[in-house]
Design a protein around this motif. Structure first.
Motif, PDB file in Angstrom:
ATOM      1  N   PRO A 286      62.554 -24.832  53.469  1.00 40.27           N
ATOM      2  CA  PRO A 286      63.712 -24.297  52.757  1.00 40.27           C
ATOM      3  C   PRO A 286      63.476 -22.878  52.258  1.00 40.27           C
ATOM      4  O   PRO A 286      62.346 -22.512  51.893  1.00 40.27           O
ATOM      5  N   ALA A 287      64.529 -22.087  52.265  1.00 40.91           N
ATOM      6  CA  ALA A 287      64.461 -20.766  51.648  1.00 40.91           C
ATOM      7  C   ALA A 287      64.120 -20.923  50.175  1.00 40.91           C
ATOM      8  O   ALA A 287      64.412 -21.947  49.564  1.00 40.91           O
TER       9      ALA A 287
ATOM     10  N   ALA B 246      72.046  -6.497  65.780  1.00 36.19           N
ATOM     11  CA  ALA B 246      71.883  -7.842  66.343  1.00 36.19           C
ATOM     12  C   ALA B 246      70.398  -8.058  66.560  1.00 36.19           C
ATOM     13  O   ALA B 246      69.729  -7.228  67.185  1.00 36.19           O
ATOM     14  N   THR B 247      69.899  -9.138  66.000  1.00 37.13           N
ATOM     15  CA  THR B 247      68.470  -9.395  66.155  1.00 37.13           C
ATOM     16  C   THR B 247      68.230 -10.884  66.227  1.00 37.13           C
ATOM     17  O   THR B 247      68.968 -11.668  65.617  1.00 37.13           O
ATOM     18  N   GLN B 248      67.218 -11.269  66.955  1.00 35.01           N
ATOM     19  CA  GLN B 248      66.854 -12.679  67.061  1.00 35.01           C
ATOM     20  C   GLN B 248      65.473 -12.937  66.472  1.00 35.01           C
ATOM     21  O   GLN B 248      64.938 -14.029  66.593  1.00 35.01           O
ATOM     22  N   ILE B 249      64.924 -11.907  65.823  1.00 37.02           N
ATOM     23  CA  ILE B 249      63.554 -12.053  65.328  1.00 37.02           C
ATOM     24  C   ILE B 249      63.471 -11.914  63.806  1.00 37.02           C
ATOM     25  O   ILE B 249      62.396 -11.651  63.267  1.00 37.02           O
ATOM     26  N   ALA B 250      64.602 -12.125  63.127  1.00 36.69           N
ATOM     27  CA  ALA B 250      64.590 -12.085  61.663  1.00 36.69           C
ATOM     28  C   ALA B 250      64.189 -13.471  61.162  1.00 36.69           C
ATOM     29  O   ALA B 250      65.038 -14.291  60.800  1.00 36.69           O
ATOM     30  N   ALA B 251      62.899 -13.725  61.150  1.00 38.92           N
ATOM     31  CA  ALA B 251      62.363 -15.065  60.884  1.00 38.92           C
ATOM     32  C   ALA B 251      63.028 -15.727  59.674  1.00 38.92           C
ATOM     33  O   ALA B 251      63.016 -15.181  58.570  1.00 38.92           O
ATOM     34  N   GLY B 252      63.572 -16.907  59.890  1.00 36.73           N
ATOM     35  CA  GLY B 252      64.187 -17.654  58.794  1.00 36.73           C
ATOM     36  C   GLY B 252      65.686 -17.444  58.669  1.00 36.73           C
ATOM     37  O   GLY B 252      66.359 -18.209  57.988  1.00 36.73           O
ATOM     38  N   GLU B 253      66.217 -16.421  59.326  1.00 38.62           N
ATOM     39  CA  GLU B 253      67.667 -16.218  59.278  1.00 38.62           C
ATOM     40  C   GLU B 253      68.328 -17.257  60.170  1.00 38.62           C
ATOM     41  O   GLU B 253      67.799 -17.615  61.224  1.00 38.62           O
TER      42      GLU B 253
ATOM     43  N   TYR C 290      67.899 -26.053  50.498  1.00 38.52           N
ATOM     44  CA  TYR C 290      67.945 -26.887  51.699  1.00 38.52           C
ATOM     45  C   TYR C 290      69.247 -26.584  52.424  1.00 38.52           C
ATOM     46  O   TYR C 290      70.290 -26.431  51.798  1.00 38.52           O
ATOM     47  N   ARG C 291      69.185 -26.539  53.759  1.00 46.53           N
ATOM     48  CA  ARG C 291      70.373 -26.152  54.518  1.00 46.53           C
ATOM     49  C   ARG C 291      70.664 -27.146  55.648  1.00 46.53           C
ATOM     50  O   ARG C 291      69.733 -27.601  56.339  1.00 46.53           O
ATOM     51  N   GLY C 295      65.263 -27.770  60.112  1.00 52.18           N
ATOM     52  CA  GLY C 295      64.368 -28.690  60.807  1.00 52.18           C
ATOM     53  C   GLY C 295      63.566 -29.562  59.852  1.00 52.18           C
ATOM     54  O   GLY C 295      63.008 -30.580  60.244  1.00 52.18           O
ATOM     55  N   TYR C 296      63.491 -29.160  58.602  1.00 52.81           N
ATOM     56  CA  TYR C 296      62.689 -29.855  57.591  1.00 52.81           C
ATOM     57  C   TYR C 296      63.493 -30.941  56.877  1.00 52.81           C
ATOM     58  O   TYR C 296      62.976 -31.597  55.964  1.00 52.81           O
ATOM     59  N   THR C 297      64.776 -31.095  57.222  1.00 53.17           N
ATOM     60  CA  THR C 297      65.604 -32.055  56.480  1.00 53.17           C
ATOM     61  C   THR C 297      65.342 -33.487  56.972  1.00 53.17           C
ATOM     62  O   THR C 297      64.735 -33.716  58.006  1.00 53.17           O
ATOM     63  N   SER C 298      65.841 -34.433  56.193  1.00 55.63           N
ATOM     64  CA  SER C 298      65.623 -35.854  56.474  1.00 55.63           C
ATOM     65  C   SER C 298      66.361 -36.304  57.728  1.00 55.63           C
ATOM     66  O   SER C 298      67.287 -35.635  58.195  1.00 55.63           O
TER      67      SER C 298
END
Lengths: 377, 377, 377, 377
Positions: A286-287, B246-253, C290-291, C295-298
């Motif tokens: 989670p963020a 536009a980016t696909q490497i913004a980790a966590g976005e 939590y979103r 991938g970390y969700t239940s």
């Protein structure tokens, strides 16, 4: 204090920032290039009339003649940009520490000269890039420095304002007039006034240095003499890239400076409108919301926080953090003790030189047909 | 439906979108280039086995032979980019209406050919630029069209993702594999996959056309074959400027597409994470929050809303709006009535051509040393 | 489907929810107590005329006579509250599974009878408390169940609406008319319509049962016949306490249902306006977001999510989750396999009995001078 | 200043608040009941040792003997609750104006006595209910006063904290110790410490007076001597109703005081975490976001704002607004001019009496089996 008389904006902010932590007492001033106005300003501030001066030269000369335990120790200079260099140089050379409003000088050439003066006099110097005083901006820097986000790849920084979306300089607005006047602001408008903040924020938070730029610089409002809008593609030493946006014509926008940074392992985001939160995003968990006052924050964030979490600290407290850290460093010097790293974390002459280099490089890039121009100092 | 078999992502989304409003019934499919897998997919979807085909060619040929009241009317094509043009062309030429996933084709040349086919066959064609289906995106367009924000000056559009911040194509990830494969995606990665969405969103909302670009295009993750990151300075016909990220490497976005637009009189801001709100800012009065379902919204927003305000509609409903409007237009054609302007507000072949032109122009600009390159088709 | 003809609100929502995942096909209906209107509604929905019935009785009788492989399997009942019990009972007793709109019945007595019917017939029964279908509401429940927040101490739940802040029932508004009519709604207005949702949400998320209540129930708008506003102090078995708020006169409020729960070790907060986020706060580390799609969700959250993180799922998808899980359970029954726990996580007759008990207890408490009244069934 | 020595929390906050606008100079103090500690505190604050006193009595007596132009004018009292009444009374009776931290006294009886003292001495008195100092809280009050929301119907006010979710008073925490000690705090814990803030905020913003209460008061953490949690149903004169929540055991919550108010025509919402925004919702037009610094705000908001919109002002500035307005009022008195209504808008002895009445009434209601108890003074 030099500058900041009645009608000025940033002078009052400096005074509040200096007062908040009780580390400073305002003892003298040359508040205006108009001596009568300057006198009135000083009286309104409750100063002893003998220490309200008609010019910055008079202030420096007279204060220097006072006994050491009576004379001013730190001079704040809050004049428009074209009156930054001379008073700063004179103050430093006469033995005073200096707090100077940004951008540091009128030109890069002056900036480099001022750096030499600071180095040769050994006096302390603080440049008020306010946004680096926010606890959560400091937390962002420390988080990146710790390596938790991995190697930095992208940096987006943006400073949108809307107040110059109309031709205010035609409407007798003092702030608009000098900030859009090449004779007072220098070669840049928006880029010097707020672009330098965004640039400083990006370099401060990431610890990286811009190496190349590609700028789109515009004068949007008809009749305006300086840029009021720009966007810049950035390359950093080490391979990261980014975008810097600064505009004064986004009608209705306030001052929502924001920055987001992505590394190999995670990303972070901060914005002034929610200045006590730092959002950190991870690919696989989670963020997180780091908060001013959180017990888990770094010593840099905690040192720059006054109240328990949940009591918002704001712009004036961020500004005060610069003043307070500068005071603590000055006092350490007086007492011959070592300043803590948290105290030394205020912007100085090096940031000022880079800021002026940004201004000159970005304006040149804006005029160039070449795509990438190297960042030169 | 062509494509969208087991393991695919966007095929399932198309099916949900088509189902939501009850305007479509899935009657036949060629779900995979692997006939066994295609068959299994069709069975799992409950189709009559006689209408599960081994290839798109078989589908089109066989369906065409069915009596008019039994054959499929609209064919959805949800294959990877390199299998967009041929099936679309064949479907149109054989009398079927087509819904096609974006980007429209593998190359601009194919796109222009497809435009000719659409025009010559007179069949209807929808390209699924989903984000223009959101009620508040439509509201933004109508607000700008109404002139309330004045002449548009700035356009910022951004599509940050983080899912490709690692080298997933090396880890047997089907989505990552074809999207980073030049043989399947075309000459662009991020720019084709999500840059086209951002570009389309900017042109849709503002009603303006990009005239020049200056692009910084990067392959950030080592080993990757196509761009995974980019930032583009934009100029629009009529004088506005902007930035596209536009980016696909913004980790966590996640997928927080967002757009902000400033005009002479005000600014607006929309972002997918809060997709039912449209923030409109004014210089001299409180900012406003337009909301999906608000009784005060335009006929375009209301037509594309299903539930009372406060019950969030999301991505699938935005997607369904494209399908529903396309169905309403197809039915109007069948019934010989006139389609309402709200129904016709779905992306078509012209948007597809501009999208492919964006892709080719932006990649060329990224490689060029020249700063500004004209947007050519 | 029984009810949900032209002009109805929730019927259309049920139909969309049933369609989204392709698990249901609408095959018959008795859409209105007015046979002509019911017929027209069925035709507009594309039903075979032979299966559009003039009354629910006719529907159940005729469908029962159809061969097993043709007759309807699940009957959705979306009539006003006073027409919930009889059709549900008859449908169950004639061998049909039932999906019923909340609140379950007109009175607690009917609710208890219906529970007996469900138990004796062994048919499956789902009550559409929509909000428990949200992935992040399910995540909240699982987080609490896991013990990560420690023993629960406080529960705040709130459902503010503004649509009845004026006397709409005097303005020929169909929704307002029956919902404020004691003959159709029962003894409660706001408490039955939305208070039951809030109550159900609180018990679902925490896994706790309300044991005592102290209610302030009001009729705010002059002329209204049922309560349109209330606030209730709650005690739960095991020692937790809380507050439940439900109001229909908060002018300008949409439907921002929200819940926050505190345990010994942390707190969580969810609200419909940001339905894909669940905020979890900790005393000694950063709050977490939590979103949906993370991938970390239940397994419960993931099972109820259709799209990758960042593509908002909303109210209709939450509703569809109830329908989908019910369908999966029905199919498991048909196939003689065991339903997964994630499928069984839909509200049923027990929740319906407690909801009706809430309604009767809360209205009684509102009228009582006694502070705490026990929650009795 | 009386109280606020080393280790105290609120004393430092008062000093910052007094300094921010330069209206006060700290000239003397009795900082601790421990004279040595008090002396050390005063020295650290840079006070002249002759004016650091060993007790509040000494301070008042000695200062009174100083010439009028040297003696302190305003005495800030920031001690724990049980040392509020005596020093305040003595200060007022000896001719000093007083700023006192809330809650006003140890008991309602003391509060009523203090009111008599204020009235008989004619000295000015300010009680630091900080939250009423926020510009957007003032805007909320003015908006309601203007009638734009119509007659007020509902008031929800909530003050959640998490810092006492553990038994900190067992861990030598100074703040926790006195605040949970009946001998120092009085009969109430959470209700006195933060419930009074919530109560004051509700009455301030709405202009209404609570007439009846029904309280659920709890001691949640085992071993604690005073309430740490409560929820209260409210009735107001004129027919509005509401809910007040104050808790110290919502683990992880910071200090997000919030209030929402609904009238016949619209609703508003303010929360400390976003203190510079005031959300106003309307049934038939977009919600509005009023912002600190907005040119469209009331004279009350503007008078209490220091920086242009977008530079966040926070808790310390809200606190400083109380001090500044009190100073302006004191100065008007000295100069014989009339204080502006914006200056007089600070909490005084009347609010203090009502706050203590709240505390006593709410604790009594918590113990009562009767549902509604009248609010008595």
């Amino acid at each position: 204090m030099i500058g900041g008389g009645q009608g000025a904006f940033i002078g009052a902010v400096h005074r509040i920032a200096a007062r908040i932590d009780g580390e400073y007492e305002l003892v003298c001033g040359a508040f205006s290039s108009d001596p009568l106005k300057g006198k009135a300003s000083g009286v309104a501030l409750g100063l002893d009339e003998s220490r309200i001066y008609g010019s910055y030269k008079e202030l420096i000369e007279k204060e220097k003649q006072l006994p050491e335990d009576q004379r001013v120790q730190v001079i704040s200079i809050v004049t428009p940009n074209h009156v930054h260099f001379e008073p700063s140089k004179m103050a430093l050379e006469n033995g005073f520490h200096v707090v100077l409003d940004k951008p540091m000088t009128f030109s890069l050439d002056e900036a480099k000269q001022l750096k030499t003066v600071v180095e040769s006099t050994g006096k302390l110097f603080c440049l008020t890039h306010t946004y680096t005083g926010y606890p959560m901006v400091k937390e962002a820097k420390q988080l990146i420095k710790s390596g938790k986000l991995g190697k930095i790849r992208k940096v987006y920084v943006s400073y949108p304002q809307g107040w110059l979306s109309e031709f205010l300089e035609g409407a007798d607005n003092k702030q608009a007039s000098w900030r859009t006047d090449p004779g007072k602001s220098g070669i840049a408008g928006a880029m010097g006034d707020i672009g330098t903040h965004a640039f400083n924020l990006a370099e401060y938070v990431t610890g990286l240095s811009v190496s190349h730029m590609c700028a789109d610089i515009n004068v949007v409002v008809p009749g305006r003499k300086l840029d009021d809008d720009g966007a810049v593609l950035l390359k950093f030493d080490g391979g990261a890239s980014g975008v810097l946006i600064a505009t004064q014509i986004a009608a209705g926008e306030e001052n929502n400076v924001r920055i987001s940074v992505s590394g190999e392992k995670g990303s972070l985001e901060w914005q002034q409108v929610d200045c006590n939160s730092l959002i950190v995003r991870w690919p696989d968990k989670p963020a997180e919301i780091y908060r001013t006052g959180g017990g888990y924050t770094s010593s840099y964030a905690q040192h720059n926080t006054r109240t328990p979490a949940g009591h918002p600290e704001g712009y004036l407290e961020a500004f005060a953090n610069l003043y307070r850290n500068f005071a603590l460093t000055v006092k350490a010097g007086l007492e011959g003790t070592e300043a803590q790293p948290e105290w030394l974390d205020y912007p100085g002459v090096e940031e000022g030189v880079r800021g002026m280099a940004f201004t000159e490089n970005v304006i040149a890039s804006g005029k160039s047909d070449q795509k990438w121009t190297p960042f030169t100092i």
